[in-house]
Design a protein around this motif. Sequence first.
Motif, PDB file in Angstrom:
ATOM      1  N   HIS A 113       0.703  -1.132  -0.051  1.00  0.00           N
ATOM      2  CA  HIS A 113       0.244  -0.018  -0.123  1.00  0.00           C
ATOM      3  C   HIS A 113       0.873   1.461  -0.226  1.00  0.00           C
ATOM      4  O   HIS A 113       0.308   2.363  -0.142  1.00  0.00           O
ATOM      5  CB  HIS A 113      -1.029   0.012   0.996  1.00  0.00           C
ATOM      6  CG  HIS A 113      -2.394  -0.767   0.899  1.00  0.00           C
ATOM      7  ND1 HIS A 113      -3.540  -0.511   1.420  1.00  0.00           N
ATOM      8  CD2 HIS A 113      -2.396  -1.734   0.126  1.00  0.00           C
ATOM      9  CE1 HIS A 113      -4.460  -1.367   1.113  1.00  0.00           C
ATOM     10  NE2 HIS A 113      -3.593  -2.160  -0.036  1.00  0.00           N
ATOM     11  N   ASN A 157      -2.968   6.561   0.855  1.00  0.00           N
ATOM     12  CA  ASN A 157      -1.952   6.790  -0.148  1.00  0.00           C
ATOM     13  C   ASN A 157      -2.296   6.353  -1.668  1.00  0.00           C
ATOM     14  O   ASN A 157      -3.577   5.749  -1.671  1.00  0.00           O
ATOM     15  CB  ASN A 157      -0.912   5.918   0.498  1.00  0.00           C
ATOM     16  CG  ASN A 157       0.388   6.144  -0.164  1.00  0.00           C
ATOM     17  OD1 ASN A 157       0.821   7.282  -0.530  1.00  0.00           O
ATOM     18  ND2 ASN A 157       1.390   5.191  -0.508  1.00  0.00           N
ATOM     19  N   LYS A 158      -1.353   6.617  -2.473  1.00  0.00           N
ATOM     20  CA  LYS A 158      -1.849   6.495  -3.739  1.00  0.00           C
ATOM     21  C   LYS A 158      -2.930   7.145  -4.170  1.00  0.00           C
ATOM     22  O   LYS A 158      -3.730   6.703  -5.152  1.00  0.00           O
ATOM     23  CB  LYS A 158      -1.785   4.937  -3.991  1.00  0.00           C
ATOM     24  CG  LYS A 158      -0.455   3.774  -3.644  1.00  0.00           C
ATOM     25  CD  LYS A 158      -0.856   2.766  -4.200  1.00  0.00           C
ATOM     26  CE  LYS A 158       0.435   1.739  -3.651  1.00  0.00           C
ATOM     27  NZ  LYS A 158       0.721   0.229  -4.206  1.00  0.00           N
ATOM     28  N   THR A 213       6.915   1.975   2.646  1.00  0.00           N
ATOM     29  CA  THR A 213       8.060   2.353   2.210  1.00  0.00           C
ATOM     30  C   THR A 213       8.336   3.470   1.581  1.00  0.00           C
ATOM     31  O   THR A 213       9.325   4.383   1.645  1.00  0.00           O
ATOM     32  CB  THR A 213       8.973   0.929   1.808  1.00  0.00           C
ATOM     33  OG1 THR A 213       8.655  -0.018   2.491  1.00  0.00           O
ATOM     34  CG2 THR A 213      10.509   1.245   1.792  1.00  0.00           C
ATOM     35  N   ASP A 249      -2.976   9.496  -6.023  1.00  0.00           N
ATOM     36  CA  ASP A 249      -2.536   9.959  -7.440  1.00  0.00           C
ATOM     37  C   ASP A 249      -3.184   8.891  -8.475  1.00  0.00           C
ATOM     38  O   ASP A 249      -3.426   9.087  -9.708  1.00  0.00           O
ATOM     39  CB  ASP A 249      -1.258  10.410  -7.762  1.00  0.00           C
ATOM     40  CG  ASP A 249      -0.527   9.132  -7.410  1.00  0.00           C
ATOM     41  OD1 ASP A 249       0.322   8.445  -8.563  1.00  0.00           O
ATOM     42  OD2 ASP A 249      -0.434   8.357  -6.246  1.00  0.00           O
ATOM     43  N   ARG A 250      -3.617   7.829  -8.010  1.00  0.00           N
ATOM     44  CA  ARG A 250      -3.896   6.842  -9.052  1.00  0.00           C
ATOM     45  C   ARG A 250      -5.325   7.116  -9.247  1.00  0.00           C
ATOM     46  O   ARG A 250      -6.157   7.622  -8.535  1.00  0.00           O
ATOM     47  CB  ARG A 250      -4.125   5.217  -8.226  1.00  0.00           C
ATOM     48  CG  ARG A 250      -2.561   4.932  -7.708  1.00  0.00           C
ATOM     49  CD  ARG A 250      -1.662   4.505  -8.866  1.00  0.00           C
ATOM     50  NE  ARG A 250      -2.201   3.185  -9.539  1.00  0.00           N
ATOM     51  CZ  ARG A 250      -1.930   2.029  -9.313  1.00  0.00           C
ATOM     52  NH1 ARG A 250      -0.772   1.706  -8.297  1.00  0.00           N
ATOM     53  NH2 ARG A 250      -2.321   0.917  -9.956  1.00  0.00           N
ATOM     54  N   PRO A 295       7.209  -4.411   8.036  1.00  0.00           N
ATOM     55  CA  PRO A 295       6.823  -5.097   6.698  1.00  0.00           C
ATOM     56  C   PRO A 295       5.484  -5.229   6.869  1.00  0.00           C
ATOM     57  O   PRO A 295       4.873  -5.347   7.911  1.00  0.00           O
ATOM     58  CB  PRO A 295       7.672  -6.441   7.132  1.00  0.00           C
ATOM     59  CG  PRO A 295       8.565  -6.185   7.885  1.00  0.00           C
ATOM     60  CD  PRO A 295       8.124  -5.420   8.881  1.00  0.00           C
ATOM     61  N   GLY A 296       4.860  -5.275   5.915  1.00  0.00           N
ATOM     62  CA  GLY A 296       3.272  -5.558   5.564  1.00  0.00           C
ATOM     63  C   GLY A 296       2.870  -7.049   5.384  1.00  0.00           C
ATOM     64  O   GLY A 296       1.755  -7.259   5.537  1.00  0.00           O
ATOM     65  N   ILE A 314       9.772  -5.961  -1.342  1.00  0.00           N
ATOM     66  CA  ILE A 314       9.142  -5.814   0.062  1.00  0.00           C
ATOM     67  C   ILE A 314      10.047  -5.427   0.996  1.00  0.00           C
ATOM     68  O   ILE A 314      10.934  -6.123   0.988  1.00  0.00           O
ATOM     69  CB  ILE A 314       8.559  -7.429   0.110  1.00  0.00           C
ATOM     70  CG1 ILE A 314       7.656  -7.631  -1.073  1.00  0.00           C
ATOM     71  CG2 ILE A 314       7.710  -7.423   1.408  1.00  0.00           C
ATOM     72  CD1 ILE A 314       7.180  -9.142  -0.870  1.00  0.00           C
ATOM     73  N   THR A 315       9.548  -4.726   1.844  1.00  0.00           N
ATOM     74  CA  THR A 315      10.162  -4.218   3.195  1.00  0.00           C
ATOM     75  C   THR A 315      10.361  -5.735   3.864  1.00  0.00           C
ATOM     76  O   THR A 315       9.562  -6.399   4.377  1.00  0.00           O
ATOM     77  CB  THR A 315       9.669  -3.367   4.152  1.00  0.00           C
ATOM     78  OG1 THR A 315       9.292  -2.247   2.943  1.00  0.00           O
ATOM     79  CG2 THR A 315      10.619  -3.126   5.366  1.00  0.00           C
TER      80      THR A 315
HETATM   81  N1  LIG Z   1       1.046   5.513  -7.783  1.00  0.00           N
HETATM   82  C1  LIG Z   1       1.642   5.174  -6.600  1.00  0.00           C
HETATM   83  N2  LIG Z   1       2.306   4.372  -6.368  1.00  0.00           N
HETATM   84  C2  LIG Z   1       2.890   4.006  -5.116  1.00  0.00           C
HETATM   85  C3  LIG Z   1       2.667   4.979  -4.069  1.00  0.00           C
HETATM   86  N3  LIG Z   1       3.257   4.333  -3.160  1.00  0.00           N
HETATM   87  C4  LIG Z   1       3.625   3.165  -3.326  1.00  0.00           C
HETATM   88  N4  LIG Z   1       3.467   2.997  -4.565  1.00  0.00           N
HETATM   89  C5  LIG Z   1       3.927   1.877  -5.337  1.00  0.00           C
HETATM   90  O1  LIG Z   1       3.744   0.745  -4.615  1.00  0.00           O
HETATM   91  C6  LIG Z   1       4.330  -0.254  -4.564  1.00  0.00           C
HETATM   92  C7  LIG Z   1       4.492  -0.767  -3.173  1.00  0.00           C
HETATM   93  O2  LIG Z   1       5.103   0.313  -2.346  1.00  0.00           O
HETATM   94  P1  LIG Z   1       5.947  -0.142  -1.268  1.00  0.00           P
HETATM   95  O3  LIG Z   1       6.336   1.310  -0.573  1.00  0.00           O
HETATM   96  O4  LIG Z   1       7.042  -1.191  -1.255  1.00  0.00           O
HETATM   97  O5  LIG Z   1       4.773  -0.565  -0.480  1.00  0.00           O
HETATM   98  P2  LIG Z   1       4.802  -1.093   1.040  1.00  0.00           P
HETATM   99  O6  LIG Z   1       3.613  -1.023   1.970  1.00  0.00           O
HETATM  100  O7  LIG Z   1       6.168  -0.776   1.940  1.00  0.00           O
HETATM  101  O8  LIG Z   1       5.055  -2.721   0.907  1.00  0.00           O
HETATM  102  P3  LIG Z   1       5.681  -3.943   1.903  1.00  0.00           P
HETATM  103  O9  LIG Z   1       7.129  -3.508   2.286  1.00  0.00           O
HETATM  104  O10 LIG Z   1       5.579  -5.165   1.077  1.00  0.00           O
HETATM  105  O11 LIG Z   1       4.962  -4.005   3.018  1.00  0.00           O
HETATM  106  C8  LIG Z   1       5.468   0.342  -5.269  1.00  0.00           C
HETATM  107  O12 LIG Z   1       5.577  -0.042  -6.510  1.00  0.00           O
HETATM  108  C9  LIG Z   1       5.302   1.695  -5.071  1.00  0.00           C
HETATM  109  O13 LIG Z   1       5.897   2.172  -6.281  1.00  0.00           O
HETATM  110  C10 LIG Z   1       1.918   6.211  -4.561  1.00  0.00           C
HETATM  111  O14 LIG Z   1       1.548   6.885  -3.656  1.00  0.00           O
HETATM  112  N5  LIG Z   1       1.478   6.257  -5.522  1.00  0.00           N
END
Ligand SMILES: Nc1nc2c(ncn2[C@@H]2O[C@H](COP(=O)(O)OP(=O)(O)OP(=O)(O)O)[C@@H](O)[C@H]2O)c(=O)[nH]1
Length: 981
Positions: free
Chosen positions: A484, A585-586, A487, A588-589, A533-534, A506-507
């Motif tokens: 989500h 988060n995201k 990181t 922007d999607r 980690p998630g 993945i973290t």
């Molecule tokens: N479009 C978009 N993509 C995002 C955003 N944040 C993260 N991503 C994408 O989502 C994916 C996962 O992001 P991570 O930051 O690794 O997610 P995480 O929650 O830390 O994942 P884990 O470490 O597995 O728990 C990556 O490909 C990022 O580029 C965002 O705000 N917008």
Amino acid sequence: MAKALRVFELAKELGVKSKVIVERCTEEGVPNITNHMSTVKVGLAVTIREWFANADSGEEEAAQSDSEGGVATATQTVAKPARAKAVKRKATARKAKPKAKETEEPATDESAPTTQAAAPVEAQAPAAQDDSATQQAEDTSAQTTPPEARPAEIAPTEQAQPAADEAKPGEETEPQAPTPQEQPAVAAETTEPTEPAKADDTQTIDPVKPVGVQNVPERPKTVMPVGKQLEKPKQATLKGPKVVRVERPDPVSPRPTRRAPGGGGGPRGGGGGQGGGGPQPPMQDDPGFTRSRGPARGRGAGGGPGAGGGDGRGGGRGGQGGRRGTNARRSRSNDNLLTGPSQLSKADMEDLDAKLKGASGYLKQRRRLASQKGGGGAQAMSPVVTGGKVEIEEPITIKSLSAATGIKSNDAIKYLFKKGVMATINSSLDSEMAMEIAMEYEIELDVKEKKSAEEVLQKVFADRERTDVRSRPPVVTVLGHVDHGKTSLLDRIRAADVAAHEAGGITQHIGAYRVTIDGSDNEKKTVVFLDTPGHEAFTAMRARGAQMTDMIVLVCAADDGVMPQTVESINHAKAAGVPIIVALNKIDRPEATDDKVQEIYGQLAANGLNPTAWGGETEVVKTSAITGEGVNDLLELLDLQAEVLELTADFGGNAVGTVVEGEMQPGRGAVARILVQEGQIKVGSFAVAGRAFGRVRDMTDDRGSAVREAGPATPLEISGLDELPDAGDRFYVTGTLKQAEDVAKQTRDRERETQLASKTKVTLDNFADTLKAGQVNLLRVVLKADVQGSLDVLRESLEKLGNDEVAVRVIHAAVGGITESDVLLADASEAVVVGFQVASTGPVREIAEARTIDIRTYRVIYDLIDDIKAGLEGMLAPERREEQTGEAHVQEVFKISKLGLVAGCMVTEGSIERESKVRVVRDGVVVTDERKLNSLRRVKEDVKEVRVGTECGIRIEGYDDVKSGDRIICYKVTEIARKLS
Ligand SMILES: Nc1nc2c(ncn2[C@@H]2O[C@H](COP(=O)(O)OP(=O)(O)OP(=O)(O)O)[C@@H](O)[C@H]2O)c(=O)[nH]1
């Protein structure tokens, strides 16, 4: 020693003139009594008293019928009051000695005075007589008593004889006056034994009580009764408990302060007096005690406590003396062995215990009996007898349970056995099982967790005086569902591209970062972020993260919504009781539409996080880790929240913190990532964290810069510990290395104990599991990982895989590269070697190949788990599916030469195929199954298939017992690989 009297003293006592006594003595031929100063021996004095007493009691009769001068003279001289008293005593004597009365009854009026004169000699058992006294009495009787009354009168005298007989055997038949030489000797003999026999043995008659004058001195204490009672005191008629004398009385050391004075019973307290006498040693400083001794009363056969205690003071004391007597005490103590805790004092119990220990035979038997009945002695004190509450410290074994409660180990083992649990004395018990066993004995078990040295240290830190309390940066944990964007968001905040370096994106393990942000008041503010980690497998680590945090940022992808791990994160946050800020988060999607956002608000609200946009209290900030949208808003909110929380910490004193992660690093050894929460840590500090301890060799901050000192809310990497601590371990700086070592070593010991205990741990539940394990196909794994946290969660994840048939057993898990010993271990235990984020060297791989050991390494956790899962599924027996293809009814059975039996059938369902399997059903019962067809013919042709409604001839391979009316069912079997759910 009895004192001899002078004639005038006796005369005064009897109220007669000295001359009268002298005359009577002269008349009776008593030598040496010539004047008022003549000495009257004790025995003679008794006789003289009797003369005058007899004369008194027989006064009236004597006046009428007795003409003998001696008596008549006496009669005339005895004063009236003395006479009245004598009569009264005589009446009492009759009561006490019915036998004496019986002897009197035949007496005629003429003999009455004589009989009365003789009765005191018989019934009163006066003090010992010398020969002359006895002779005098006999002479008197002989002169006055009719022949028929004589034997009864003489008898007591004869019984009183032994002492005299010993001195002068054979003289009885020819009574003579003793010679002056004989008299002192006899007097000595007769007066000596009188000493022990005191007044209380004289029963109810006092034969030597003065009869003439009321205020005469006490009767001489040395005067002893004569006759039967001298040798054989009257049996006490007590109604108290019968005391069985079980052994020779042991000498008991005197305890003057505990003894009751007394022991000598009063007239009717003889029983108690007897109890008090006997084995007691004399205690000269205790007159009461001295009175209680002596052969006459000291037979040890007295009654129990108070039994037969008299109504007089002496009797009461006698009773008490009896209770205190050794025998009485022993009797009581032995009873207590059977009846439970006694009222005896500690000294009594010790005394008893010492005796029991040294005793044999009967006492041992009693002790055994007492022990079996669970009463008395030390047993009585045991909770197994008394029940109640018992404290016990973990870990509990059967042995420790037995020691704490008194429950016999064998009984506990038997109990477990009945429950289907095999155990030994050293088997560990979980507290529930221990409580269950204890309840069988009505013992309430209070299980205390053992307070470790670390807990003690923790208390020292918790209780210490805060010397430098200041505000500190907040610690923020970022939680959320996988992918989500946690990181990415953190990267955006700290402008570090950690995500780009993560294998598989993945973290993998927890990280702590210190970030400086622009605060709400345009001041630079520091925030410590914990990135967790998630993945589901890292739940435990997330939980640890939540425990050391001040607030939580819950990352929820706006294009996805609340997912299972989002809910789990919410629950962790709630459990930690810390505020939650949601980062939507995201944003922007394109999928993150308003509708979607509203939907997510609803999901959040449903999980107790009602957004402020909906009037709730949960701040929801729309963010994009990619565009940076909303990130500053998020930081501002964090800053505001930190202000609200007014977070402070003590910057003074030794540091205390939490281990975030640990890993072995080449050249640095064990490296612990810690978050300092209070106090100061320096290079050179002594530290302990879980099982690890040491001196801090070097420290680096989250940016990799070396630091020499750090305070609260600082993430650090430190080296110098001797072992890897576990993530979540508390970290303490100690005053000395020894202190750190002690705490660490105790932790190691405890871990080892727990490990050992878990190997033989007995619970009702896991016993059944253990049995099943014999039938389960185990996939044994040697697991290696780069860091402890990953190792823990991988182990947990792998061991969760499997079902009733297959399971993973991690036989060894350690941080570090795959080594030769890992391979050898895998070889010995038929295991596979699995490495996560670690590698193996060439030589190790060669050994593995030579031994055909499977080494598998992974960089992504999903792949590792999926592979192991697939391996397990391969171990599952395939699912067998059966499909009926046709059925034929046997109409007739033919025997064809060269072929054997052939069943003539009609196909009633589907089709009969040559290659199918068949079973024969007769009257609804399968008579044979899984047979193949030998031949399938239609008319005379061999065919591969015969369809419904067609006749055919069937021969079944290896089965010639087909009968008319049988059903031949034709079916196919397919095997399907099974999956683990
Ligand atoms: N479009 C978009 N993509 C995002 C955003 N944040 C993260 N991503 C994408 O989502 C994916 C996962 O992001 P991570 O930051 O690794 O997610 P995480 O929650 O830390 O994942 P884990 O470490 O597995 O728990 C990556 O490909 C990022 O580029 C965002 O705000 N917008």
